[in-house]
Design a protein around this motif. Structure first.
Motif, PDB file in Angstrom:
ATOM      1  N   LEU A 144       0.827  -1.208   0.000  1.00  0.00           N
ATOM      2  CA  LEU A 144       0.000   0.000   0.000  1.00  0.00           C
ATOM      3  C   LEU A 144       0.862   1.259   0.000  1.00  0.00           C
ATOM      4  N   GLU A 145       1.939   1.219   0.774  1.00  0.00           N
ATOM      5  CA  GLU A 145       2.829   2.390   0.796  1.00  0.00           C
ATOM      6  C   GLU A 145       3.446   2.617  -0.578  1.00  0.00           C
ATOM      7  N   GLY A 146       3.775   1.533  -1.277  1.00  0.00           N
ATOM      8  CA  GLY A 146       4.318   1.673  -2.625  1.00  0.00           C
ATOM      9  C   GLY A 146       3.334   2.329  -3.573  1.00  0.00           C
ATOM     10  N   HIS A 147       2.052   1.959  -3.455  1.00  0.00           N
ATOM     11  CA  HIS A 147       1.040   2.598  -4.296  1.00  0.00           C
ATOM     12  C   HIS A 147       0.898   4.080  -3.941  1.00  0.00           C
ATOM     13  N   ALA A 148       1.011   4.407  -2.669  1.00  0.00           N
ATOM     14  CA  ALA A 148       0.943   5.811  -2.268  1.00  0.00           C
ATOM     15  C   ALA A 148       2.070   6.609  -2.897  1.00  0.00           C
ATOM     16  N   GLU A 175       6.675   9.292   5.854  1.00  0.00           N
ATOM     17  CA  GLU A 175       6.968   8.814   7.202  1.00  0.00           C
ATOM     18  C   GLU A 175       5.718   8.691   8.072  1.00  0.00           C
ATOM     19  N   ASP A 176       4.611   9.296   7.661  1.00  0.00           N
ATOM     20  CA  ASP A 176       3.371   9.203   8.436  1.00  0.00           C
ATOM     21  C   ASP A 176       2.447   8.101   7.940  1.00  0.00           C
ATOM     22  N   PHE A 177       2.831   7.415   6.854  1.00  0.00           N
ATOM     23  CA  PHE A 177       1.899   6.513   6.186  1.00  0.00           C
ATOM     24  C   PHE A 177       1.471   5.348   7.079  1.00  0.00           C
ATOM     25  N   HIS A 178       2.431   4.653   7.695  1.00  0.00           N
ATOM     26  CA  HIS A 178       2.097   3.433   8.429  1.00  0.00           C
ATOM     27  C   HIS A 178       1.227   3.717   9.655  1.00  0.00           C
ATOM     28  N   SER A 179       1.517   4.784  10.389  1.00  0.00           N
ATOM     29  CA  SER A 179       0.696   5.087  11.570  1.00  0.00           C
ATOM     30  C   SER A 179      -0.716   5.492  11.151  1.00  0.00           C
ATOM     31  N   ALA A 180      -0.832   6.244  10.044  1.00  0.00           N
ATOM     32  CA  ALA A 180      -2.155   6.636   9.558  1.00  0.00           C
ATOM     33  C   ALA A 180      -2.934   5.417   9.066  1.00  0.00           C
ATOM     34  N   LEU A 181      -2.236   4.491   8.412  1.00  0.00           N
ATOM     35  CA  LEU A 181      -2.888   3.277   7.916  1.00  0.00           C
ATOM     36  C   LEU A 181      -3.427   2.441   9.074  1.00  0.00           C
ATOM     37  N   GLU A 182      -2.633   2.282  10.123  1.00  0.00           N
ATOM     38  CA  GLU A 182      -3.073   1.500  11.281  1.00  0.00           C
ATOM     39  C   GLU A 182      -4.311   2.120  11.917  1.00  0.00           C
ATOM     40  N   ALA A 183      -4.304   3.457  12.070  1.00  0.00           N
ATOM     41  CA  ALA A 183      -5.447   4.129  12.685  1.00  0.00           C
ATOM     42  C   ALA A 183      -6.692   4.006  11.814  1.00  0.00           C
ATOM     43  N   ALA A 184      -6.531   4.178  10.500  1.00  0.00           N
ATOM     44  CA  ALA A 184      -7.677   4.095   9.595  1.00  0.00           C
ATOM     45  C   ALA A 184      -8.259   2.680   9.571  1.00  0.00           C
TER      46      ALA A 184
END
Length: 660
Positions: A144-148, A175-184
């Motif tokens: 998912l981060e790669g697509h972002a 750098e904010d992607f993984h924490s935002a993904l977990e919360a979402a």
């Protein structure tokens, strides 16, 4: 013809559906949870059936219980409202299997739009413009981060099964992607039992424009024009209007035709809404299709003169559409604002409590209030905190806005924090008045519409003094012996033997303390507060007062620990503090729960040194996640809660010590 309709919902939408059903001669059945046993929608319906305990999963979301209620009462149709089971394909299927008419689209249409990722693929095949993004099923975080990265930041994470801003996060930096993904994902799982995410390019400064579509089961379809829903907070709509500012006939037709292509592509029947992002160049992109009636449908009803719930019932009964496209036209302009129990100046934190007063403005052909509550009702932690929708219509946008402004001034709510002042600031902002709106409106003008310092003014002080005098007079007379009821000692005026009766009270207004001193003489109250002073006389006939000789509207009501006054379109709710008798306050320190809710996660370890604003824990309440942050740099000594624990508002959660 539908003869008996069960409304599988609660609150204002249930009340709104009941009104139309009653007008059409259709009997109604309400369902309710234990928390809603005395709710307005239960009182309005012809019959009512208890579903279960307060949590929605045990009541309003229990398909078997809702179907059983319909069968028990002989209802031949179910209206799902919006939210809850309204876009649940399983519920629609259960109605079909039970031989009950589902007032909404067929199962296939709900399933097609139930997944945002699948919907994007269908829309692409139908020639509906799409925002670049990733709509696949591979949910590996690194993939998912790669697509972002491919799409390009900023991106928007969206729950594939969701809506209403839940499970949605904007991500500006890698750098904010993984924490935002977990919360979402966590929020999506909690709200929809599905954490599948999709990613889209975040369109900068777009407008949110949606098209109301309606289709029958004979192949007919129309669009009832557009609504602009750009002004939002937390991706939830705050103000809606129709028609959209600056909309041209050519663009309206293109968007309407695209929306109908979207509806026909999935064999749609009934009321639906196709939502688009509209950029400054007139390009628009499909966001999602809501397979139900929308919260903001009243503005469309106002400008078209049509009752969309009546249309729903007719189409569900197998009738053709009441009108064709050429029969529809726009008349005037309409606004809707959503009045919530929340604190706009504290990150829109939802509020709970008793509605000590709920007094909407007078309704008319151009002023409408859709609500499911009344004075004395409880705003609970179990459901969405919306109190009401206020809708105003005028011949022009300017006239409709003036009516909305006046109606907001007349709206009286006490007992819970609410957003009326915030709404008043928004609709009077010069950019909004000019129609210059976008989905970033609140962020762009945050300093002007949020965090407003609320100072005591002479008018507010006069109102508080008038209330305090009236309360004292009432209490004195209530305490008077029956044999001595008319003694001057039991009056609240200035009479005393040999001295002037000057009273003093300390109040708390928005966290600030102030001393109000006043004396009364024959109904006139002279007051002082700091360097301010004046006079108020509350008139006995009607809710009026004279303030320094000027007649104004005035009313008041007691609250749990103080009072609320409404004067000349201004509301002041305050606490009356007990006298200071010299006792020192407890020196204990800590962070408290801002409201009832469930602890989702503890984000630091006990003993951790933290920085100001660092997230400490996450709690969920009213279907949204809220993060408790460090008020200053300091140390988290210990937690008094655990993940999964239900906590009460005001309970101590964290032992926190700020650095010296």
């Amino acid at each position: 013809m539908i003869r008996k309709l069960l409304i599988a919902n609660r609150g204002e939408i249930a009340c709104r559906v009941i009104r139309t059903a009653r007008r059409l001669g259709v009997a109604t059945v309400a369902v309710y949870s234990d928390a809603d046993a005395d709710a307005l929608h239960v009182q309005l319906a012809d019959e009512a059936v208890r579903l279960g305990p307060a949590p929605a999963k045990d009541s309003y979301l229990d398909i078997d219980k809702v179907i059983a209620a319909a069968q028990q009462t002989g209802a031949d149709a179910v209206h799902p409202g919006y939210g809850f089971l309204s876009e649940n394909a399983g519920f629609c299927r259960a109605c079909d299997q039970a031989g009950i008419i589902f007032v909404g689209p067929p199962v296939g249409a709900i399933e097609a739009m139930g997944s945002k990722s699948a919907a994007k693929r269908i829309m692409e095949d139908a020639g509906v413009p799409l925002v670049p993004g990733y709509h696949g099923t591979n949910q590996n975080a690194d993939i998912l981060e790669g697509h972002a990265q491919r799409i390009g930041y900023p991106v928007l994470l969206k729950a594939a099964a969701g809506g209403g801003g839940k499970g949605m996060r904007r991500v500006d930096r890698e750098e904010d992607f993984h924490s935002a993904l977990e919360a979402a994902k966590r929020e999506a799982q909690n709200a929809f039992s599905d954490d599948l995410m999709l990613i889209e390019r975040y369109v900068v400064n777009p407008r949110h424009v949606e098209i109301q579509v309606f289709c029958d089961n004979k192949g007919g379809g129309v669009y009832l024009f557009e609504r602009d829903c750009s002004v939002q907070r937390r991706h939830q709509k705050v103000v809606e209007e129709a028609p959209a500012p600056g909309m041209t006939e050519e663009l309206r037709a293109r968007m309407g035709e695209a929306a109908l292509r979207a509806a026909h592509a999935i064999g749609y029947v009934g009321a639906g809404t196709v939502e688009f992002l509209l950029d400054a160049n007139g390009a628009f992109y499909f966001m999602e299709m809501n397979t139900r009636l929308q919260v903001e449908h009243p503005v469309t009803e106002m400008i078209t003169g049509q009752d969309l719930v009546a249309w729903q019932l007719a189409v569900a009964a197998g009738d053709p559409l009441p009108l064709q496209q050429e029969d529809l036209s726009i008349s005037g302009h309409a606004f809707e604002v959503r009045i919530y129990a929340e604190d706009p100046d504290n990150d829109f934190l939802p509020a709970t409590g008793t509605l000590v007063r709920h007094r909407p403005p007078q309704q008319s052909e151009s002023v409408r209030v859709d609500t499911g509550v009344q004075s004395g009702d409880e705003i609970s932690v179990h459901y969405d905190p919306m109190i009401a929708k206020l809708i105003c219509h005028g011949r022009t946008r300017r006239e409709a806005l003036a009516k909305l402004d006046r109606a907001l001034q007349q709206y009286q709510i006490a007992g819970v924090r609410h957003n009326i002042e915030f709404l008043h600031r928004v609709i009077n902002h010069k950019a909004f008045v000019r129609g210059q709106v976008s989905t970033h409106f609140i962020e762009d003008y945050e300093g002007e519409v949020l965090q407003q310092e609320q100072e005591l003014t002479p008018l507010k002080c006069a109102a508080i003094a008038g209330y305090l005098h009236a309360r004292e007079t009432r209490d004195l007379r209530a305490a008077a012996p029956a044999a001595d009821a008319y003694s001057p000692w039991h009056d609240g005026d200035n009479w005393r033997s040999g001295l002037v009766a000057m009273r003093r009270h300390t109040i708390d207004y928005r966290g600030k303390h102030a001393d109000i001193r006043f004396s009364a003489d024959g109904g006139s109250v002279r007051w002082q507060c700091g360097d301010m002073a004046g006079e108020i006389r509350v008139l006995p006939a009607g809710e009026l007062a004279l303030v320094d000789g000027r007649r104004v509207n005035f009313s008041s009501v007691d609250t749990a620990d103080g009072g609320a006054v409404f004067i000349d379109g201004t509301q002041v709710e305050f606490k009356v503090l007990p006298p200071d008798i010299g006792e020192s306050a407890d020196s204990a320190h800590g962070l408290e729960a801002p409201m009832n809710g469930t602890i989702v996660a503890l984000l630091v370890e006990p003993g951790a040194a933290v920085e100001q604003d660092q997230p400490l824990l996450v709690m969920e309440a009213m279907k949204m996640e809220h993060t408790l942050r460090a008020p200053a740099a300091g140390t988290v000594q210990q937690f008094f809660c655990a993940a999964g624990e239900l906590v009460d508002g005001g309970s101590l959660l964290i032992d926190f010590v700020a650095d010296e």
